[in-house]
Design a protein around this motif. Structure first.
Motif, mmCIF file in Angstrom:
data_model
loop_
_atom_site.group_PDB
_atom_site.id
_atom_site.type_symbol
_atom_site.label_atom_id
_atom_site.label_comp_id
_atom_site.label_asym_id
_atom_site.label_seq_id
_atom_site.Cartn_x
_atom_site.Cartn_y
_atom_site.Cartn_z
ATOM 1 N N ILE A 189 44.321 51.681 46.791
ATOM 2 C CA ILE A 189 45.583 51.192 46.206
ATOM 3 C C ILE A 189 45.354 50.384 44.929
ATOM 4 N N GLY A 190 44.091 50.328 44.474
ATOM 5 C CA GLY A 190 43.789 49.664 43.213
ATOM 6 C C GLY A 190 43.634 48.164 43.292
ATOM 7 N N LEU A 191 43.629 47.621 44.513
ATOM 8 C CA LEU A 191 43.578 46.168 44.653
ATOM 9 C C LEU A 191 42.190 45.612 44.342
ATOM 10 N N LEU A 192 41.124 46.340 44.693
ATOM 11 C CA LEU A 192 39.769 45.848 44.412
ATOM 12 C C LEU A 192 39.570 45.638 42.914
ATOM 13 N N LYS A 193 39.945 46.635 42.114
ATOM 14 C CA LYS A 193 39.782 46.502 40.660
ATOM 15 C C LYS A 193 40.660 45.383 40.109
ATOM 16 N N ALA A 194 41.859 45.264 40.658
ATOM 17 C CA ALA A 194 42.762 44.210 40.205
ATOM 18 C C ALA A 194 42.174 42.833 40.486
ATOM 19 N N LEU A 195 41.541 42.688 41.641
ATOM 20 C CA LEU A 195 40.931 41.399 41.990
ATOM 21 C C LEU A 195 39.701 41.106 41.121
ATOM 22 N N GLU A 196 38.950 42.148 40.797
ATOM 23 C CA GLU A 196 37.803 41.967 39.902
ATOM 24 C C GLU A 196 38.265 41.469 38.542
ATOM 25 N N ARG A 197 39.347 42.053 38.028
ATOM 26 C CA ARG A 197 39.883 41.608 36.732
ATOM 27 C C ARG A 197 40.403 40.173 36.814
ATOM 28 N N GLU A 198 41.052 39.846 37.925
ATOM 29 C CA GLU A 198 41.632 38.515 38.082
ATOM 30 C C GLU A 198 40.556 37.449 38.188
ATOM 31 N N ARG A 199 39.449 37.796 38.844
ATOM 32 C CA ARG A 199 38.364 36.825 39.022
ATOM 33 C C ARG A 199 37.618 36.575 37.711
ATOM 34 N N LYS A 200 37.379 37.617 36.936
ATOM 35 C CA LYS A 200 36.713 37.511 35.634
ATOM 36 C C LYS A 200 35.395 36.753 35.721
ATOM 37 N N PRO B 146 38.190 31.699 45.419
ATOM 38 C CA PRO B 146 38.523 32.233 46.748
ATOM 39 C C PRO B 146 39.644 33.261 46.650
ATOM 40 N N VAL B 147 39.553 34.309 47.453
ATOM 41 C CA VAL B 147 40.577 35.349 47.483
ATOM 42 C C VAL B 147 41.182 35.400 48.878
ATOM 43 N N LEU B 148 42.494 35.294 48.954
ATOM 44 C CA LEU B 148 43.198 35.378 50.221
ATOM 45 C C LEU B 148 44.216 36.504 50.166
ATOM 46 N N ILE B 149 44.351 37.201 51.279
ATOM 47 C CA ILE B 149 45.468 38.123 51.446
ATOM 48 C C ILE B 149 46.369 37.485 52.489
ATOM 49 N N GLY B 150 47.532 37.027 52.040
ATOM 50 C CA GLY B 150 48.347 36.190 52.915
ATOM 51 C C GLY B 150 47.626 34.880 53.123
ATOM 52 N N ASN B 151 47.337 34.538 54.380
ATOM 53 C CA ASN B 151 46.605 33.301 54.668
ATOM 54 C C ASN B 151 45.192 33.562 55.160
ATOM 55 N N ILE B 152 44.689 34.792 54.959
ATOM 56 C CA ILE B 152 43.346 35.155 55.428
ATOM 57 C C ILE B 152 42.403 35.278 54.233
ATOM 58 N N ARG B 153 41.328 34.500 54.244
ATOM 59 C CA ARG B 153 40.367 34.573 53.145
ATOM 60 C C ARG B 153 39.494 35.815 53.320
ATOM 61 N N VAL B 154 39.356 36.604 52.243
ATOM 62 C CA VAL B 154 38.685 37.902 52.366
ATOM 63 C C VAL B 154 37.595 38.128 51.333
ATOM 64 N N ASP B 155 37.360 37.200 50.399
ATOM 65 C CA ASP B 155 36.419 37.496 49.306
ATOM 66 C C ASP B 155 35.016 37.812 49.810
ATOM 67 N N SER B 156 34.605 37.235 50.949
ATOM 68 C CA SER B 156 33.259 37.506 51.463
ATOM 69 C C SER B 156 33.128 38.916 52.010
ATOM 70 N N TYR B 157 34.252 39.596 52.241
ATOM 71 C CA TYR B 157 34.224 40.960 52.775
ATOM 72 C C TYR B 157 34.336 42.022 51.692
ATOM 73 N N LEU B 158 34.603 41.608 50.449
ATOM 74 C CA LEU B 158 34.966 42.582 49.434
ATOM 75 C C LEU B 158 33.837 42.970 48.489
ATOM 76 N N ALA B 159 32.790 42.177 48.412
ATOM 77 C CA ALA B 159 31.659 42.455 47.532
ATOM 78 C C ALA B 159 32.125 42.653 46.090
ATOM 79 N N ILE B 160 32.987 41.744 45.622
ATOM 80 C CA ILE B 160 33.454 41.810 44.233
ATOM 81 C C ILE B 160 32.835 40.667 43.454
ATOM 82 N N GLU B 161 32.680 40.880 42.167
ATOM 83 C CA GLU B 161 32.080 39.849 41.296
ATOM 84 C C GLU B 161 33.166 38.937 40.723
#
Length: 278
Positions: A247-258, A263-278
Motif C-alpha cells: 500500500i506504499g506505507l513503507l516508502k512513505a515512512l522512509e521519506r518521512e523519517r529522512k 519512533p513510528v506508531l500505527i495507531g497506538n502501537i509502536r512498529v518501527d522495530s518491525y519495519l527495518a526502515i532507515e
C-alpha cells in the motif's frame, strides 16, 4: 473463487467443470498455486479460481493461506466448499462439524480483510455421493444454523455441477455489470485516495507527527490490521511488512523519517522495530 479447508474438493470441482487439470490427491496442500479454469454454460463462460486450502491461522502465516488470501481479493464471488466426509459419522452427518469448518474459514477472511469478508459468498456441500446425494436433512440442519446451502454437489461424480453452473451464471453476469459500472464511474482514471471517504480501505491512511516528534499513522483499517497482527509470529510479521509495502506505507515512512530515528506508531502501537526502515 473456490475456498475451503485443504482436501475438500476444490481442485476436483474446477477439473469437473472446466478443461483445467490441476493436481489432485488425497492429502493436504496438494494445490500449491492457484489454478484457473474456464467454465462454459448456456454459451457463456466465466473463470473459476481454485485457491489453495486455508487453515486456522492462515491470516497469520500458517499453512499456505497467507500467501494466497490475496488471490481471493480479485474474485467477484466466493464459493465456500464444505466437505461432507469431514462430518460423516457412520451414515449420519454431524452438521456441527460443518459449521465449525465454515466459521474457522470465515474468521480467517475477516482477520485478513473485512472488505474481502464482505464479498458475496455461496455455500456448497461437496462429496454428497457419500450419502447417496440425499441432502435435504443436512441442508435443513445447516439452514437452522444460519448456513444456507446454495448447492449440493459431488465433484467426483458430477452430480449437481451443471445445475450449479446454471445457477451461478446470472450472479456472475450481475457482478460483471457492477464492476463495469464502477470502472465507468471512475472514468478509467486512477482513483484519488480520500481517507475520510474510504475508511474501510487498507490504503486509506494519513501520516502525522505529534508534539513529541513521533510519526503516527492513522487509518481505521491499517490500525485494525496492526492491532490484530501477532508480531511474535514470523509469518505474521512477513505478512505485515508485505501489506505495508503493497500500500506504499513503507516508502512513505522512509521519506518521512529522512534518516532520523523517530519512533513510528500505527495507531497506538509502536512498529518501527518491525519495519527495518532507515
Amino acid at each position: 473463487g473456490i475456498i475451503g479447508y485443504p482436501s475438500v474438493g476444490k481442485s476436483s470441482l474446477i477439473a469437473r467443470v472446466s478443461s483445467a487439470r490441476p493436481k489432485i490427491a488425497d492429502y493436504p496442500f496438494t494445490t500449491l498455486i492457484p489454478n484457473l479454469g474456464v467454465a462454459t454454460i448456456h454459451q457463456r463462460s466465466f473463470t473459476l479460481c481454485d485457491v489453495p486450502g486455508l487453515i486456522e491461522g492462515a491470516s497469520e502465516g500458517k499453512g499456505l493461506g497467507d500467501q494466497f488470501l490475496r488471490h481471493i481479493e480479485r474474485c467477484g464471488i466466493l464459493l465456500h466448499l464444505l466437505d461432507i466426509s469431514r462430518a460423516l459419522q457412520g451414515t449420519e452427518v454431524d452438521t456441527a462439524v460443518l459449521e465449525t469448518d465454515y466459521r474457522a474459514i470465515r474468521a480467517e477472511l475477516n482477520a485478513y480483510s473485512p472488505a474481502l469478508a464482505a464479498k458475496r459468498e455461496l455455500i456448497l456441500l461437496n462429496k454428497v455421493d457419500l450419502i447417496g446425494n440425499d441432502t435435504a436433512s443436512v441442508e435443513q440442519a445447516l439452514q437452522a444454523r444460519s448456513l444456507p446451502v446454495f448447492a449440493s454437489i459431488s465433484a467426483a461424480t458430477g452430480f449437481g455441477t451443471e445445475a450449479l453452473l446454471s445457477a451461478l451464471l446470472p450472479l456472475i453476469l450481475q457482478e460483471r455489470i457492477k464492476r463495469q459500472e464502477e470502472r465507468e464511474s471512475s472514468g478509467g482514471e486512477l482513483p484519488v485516495l480520500k481517507p475520510q471517504e474510504q475508511t474501510r480501505s487498507m490504503g486509506a491512511y494519513r501520516i502525522e507527527r505529534d508534539e513529541k516528534k513521533r510519526i503516527i499513522v492513522r487509518g481505521a483499517r491499517i490500525e485494525q490490521f496492526t492491532h490484530m497482527t501477532n508480531f511474535e509470529s514470523e509469518g505474521a510479521l512477513r505478512r505485515f511488512r508485505d501489506v505495508l509495502e503493497r500500500i506504499g506505507l513503507l516508502k512513505a515512512l522512509e521519506r518521512e523519517r529522512k534518516g532520523f530515528a523517530a519512533p513510528v506508531l500505527i495507531g497506538n502501537i509502536r512498529v518501527d522495530s518491525y519495519l527495518a526502515i532507515e
